[in-house]
Design an enzyme around this catalytic site. Structure first.
Site: not given
Ligand code: GLN
Length: 531
Positions: A122, A197, A221
């Site tokens: 990532k 994400s 994410s």
């Molecule tokens: N979807 C969640 C957010 O937007 C979690 C994102 C993540 O785990 N980085 O904050």
């Protein structure tokens, strides 16, 4: 040069493995290339669908060379990237350099735990030899001077870093659409989002572009995109994996973790990246178990709590409810003791998370000021403040700006008691709910995501509807607990469904055991999307 351009340059690069296992390169035509491949006796397609552990064993036994494995995956990346857009950066030259180094190590009898296994990383992890953008314009052109601890550990274990994967900007989002570099598409249905994400990491696995991937999980994410793409993803216990060199979103929630197509491979990857790191004071000084050797321990006698409130919630799609209940039956048949449990304060998770995460983000993102990293926009005669403003206005996308504003507000004088302090108290209540249920059960079973698929653009107009995709994942981050998502099949429309298994701190061994029992039943890793 963009990723595809670089890969096209490699088209004619051929790898020849002779009977002694020696590898040479040449620019031979395609028909001879096929002959060269067949010397090793393993067809390219087989390489793509092999598990990480199998690839490693084949490399150690000299049935496959790391260079050959790397070639297979780079060619696959090139072939399907136009449809998927899982990568922000691919570096074939670096990958082959590493492959040759691993090759030499294997020949000298020093093949590491991930010898010759390609990994997609990532783009939130610092890499000293590749750009690191966290999906943001504000970090365009940024090249970190060091490797994140997890990346350094991967390289030491003989893994081949293929490139950096696409993601929502600064990991803020649940669809991958908040990347400044364009959305990733779900390999199972390219009109759909892969989740987020860690959108690129999940999609790369589903598209067979890599057998392993690194993700990060602040509120879901790793687990949510794993569920939407039909792969395995684990968020470890907070502190299990070093955060050094991981670009911070919300430091009390962020955790790096493994993603793979099979449970055993996720266990192998966690084994390599976990453990105390003197460079991260929140990393736990607890020995790392041999996870991979324990995945087959079975679930006999394991006490499983089915989180009823989550399963029966209105927003959960019927197919998902059905698959979670089916999974409970499977675990029962295999000897687990399944009972219903409740988490009375779970209804506060989303609100508490979006206050705490944005508050921490507003502080962490203050460092992107045009002075220290990446983008800088000068304003003639404007002075320093104007430069900050112009850099941030241009460098940050809409979702990131929304979060920074929200986070600044909830921490502001006169409001922090009403919002931030209350959210931290809710966090304590949520943590206690978990402590209470874990007196009676060893692990919890619940959905990973309330829906199996999200159309690209479907939730863009209503941020709250996107935030609600995280309702079953954020609780674990607030409590610092580990969770794994494992695929159990497709819904009626052909979109993958994942179930989530969670546990008390440092219960990763139990999560892997339970997930493997589920995987053994459904064998979803034998199914592939049509690309
Ligand atoms: N979807 C969640 C957010 O937007 C979690 C994102 C993540 O785990 N980085 O904050």
């Amino acid at each position: 040069m963009d990723a595809i351009g670089r890969l096209l340059d490699l088209r004619e690069l051929t790898v020849i493995v002779d009977e002694q296992g020696n590898v040479t390169f040449s620019d031979l035509p395609a028909d001879i290339r096929e002959v060269a491949r067949s010397i090793s006796g393993v067809a390219m397609n087989d390489i793509l669908t092999m598990g990480a552990g199998q690839l490693r064993d084949a490399v150690r036994n000299r049935e496959l060379s790391p260079v050959e494995v790397t070639t297979a995956f780079l060619e696959r990346v090139e072939a399907v990237e136009p449809q998927v857009h899982a990568f922000l950066h691919v570096d074939p030259e670096l990958a082959f350099d590493q492959a040759r180094k691993t090759e030499a190590d294997v020949m000298a009898g020093r093949g590491g735990v991930l010898a010759g296994v390609p990994v997609a990383v990532k783009d939130i992890f610092d890499t000293r030899d590749m750009p690191t953008t966290a999906g943001s314009r504000v970090l365009e052109g940024f090249r970190p001077p060091f490797d994140a601890t997890v990346v350094a550990r991967l390289r030491k274990a003989g893994a081949i870093v293929l490139g950096k994967t696409n993601m929502d900007e600064f990991a803020m989002g649940s669809t991958g659409e908040h990347s400044a570099y364009g959305p990733t598409r779900n390999p199972w249905d390219t009109t759909m989002s892969p989740g987020g994400s860690s959108s690129g990491s999940a999609a790369a696995l589903a598209a067979l572009q890599a057998p392993l991937a690194l993700g990060t999980d602040t509120g879901g994410s790793i687990r949510q995109p794993a569920a939407l793409c039909g792969v395995v993803g684990m968020k470890p216990t907070y502190g299990r994996v070093s955060r050094y060199g991981l670009i911070a979103f919300a430091s009390s929630l962020d955790q790096a973790g493994p993603m793979a197509r099979r449970v055993e491979d996720a266990a192998l990857l966690l084994q390599v990246i976990a453990g105390r790191d003197p460079l991260d004071s929140t990393s736990l000084d607890v020995p790392v178990p041999d996870y991979a050797s324990q995945v087959n321990a079975g679930v006999s006698g394991l006490r499983v709590g089915l989180v009823r409130d989550f399963v029966e919630q209105d927003g959960v799609e019927p197919d998902i409810r059905k698959r979670v209940l089916e999974t409970a039956d499977v675990l029962k048949e295999k000897g687990a003791l399944v009972r219903d449990v409740r988490l009375p304060h779970a209804g506060y998770c989303i609100a508490a998370y979006y206050i705490i995460a944005t508050a921490e983000a507003s502080s962490n993102l203050a460092r992107y000021d045009g002075v220290r990293y990446g983008l800088r926009r000068e304003v003639p005669q404007g002075g320093l403040d104007a430069m900050y403003r112009a850099t941030r206005s241009e460098g940050f996308g809409g979702e990131v700006k929304r979060r920074v504003i929200l986070g600044t507000f909830v921490l502001s004088e006169g409001y922090s008691e009403a919002y931030y302090q209350r959210a931290t108290r809710a966090r304590t209540l949520i943590r206690r709910d978990f402590e209470r249920v874990f007196r009676d059960v060893d692990v919890l079973l619940m959905p990973t995501s309330p829906v199996a698929a999200v159309g690209i653009g479907e939730r863009a107009a209503d941020p709250l509807s996107e935030y609600l995709l995280d309702e079953f994942t954020v609780c674990l981050n607030l409590a610092g607990l580990p969770g794994i998502s494992v695929p159990v099949g497709l819904d009626h429309a052909g979109h993958p469904v994942g179930v989530q298994i969670a546990g008390p701190p440092l219960s990763e061994v139990d999560l892997f055991r339970a997930a493997k029992a589920v995987e053994d039943e459904f064998s979803f890793y034998t199914e592939f999307p049509d690309l």
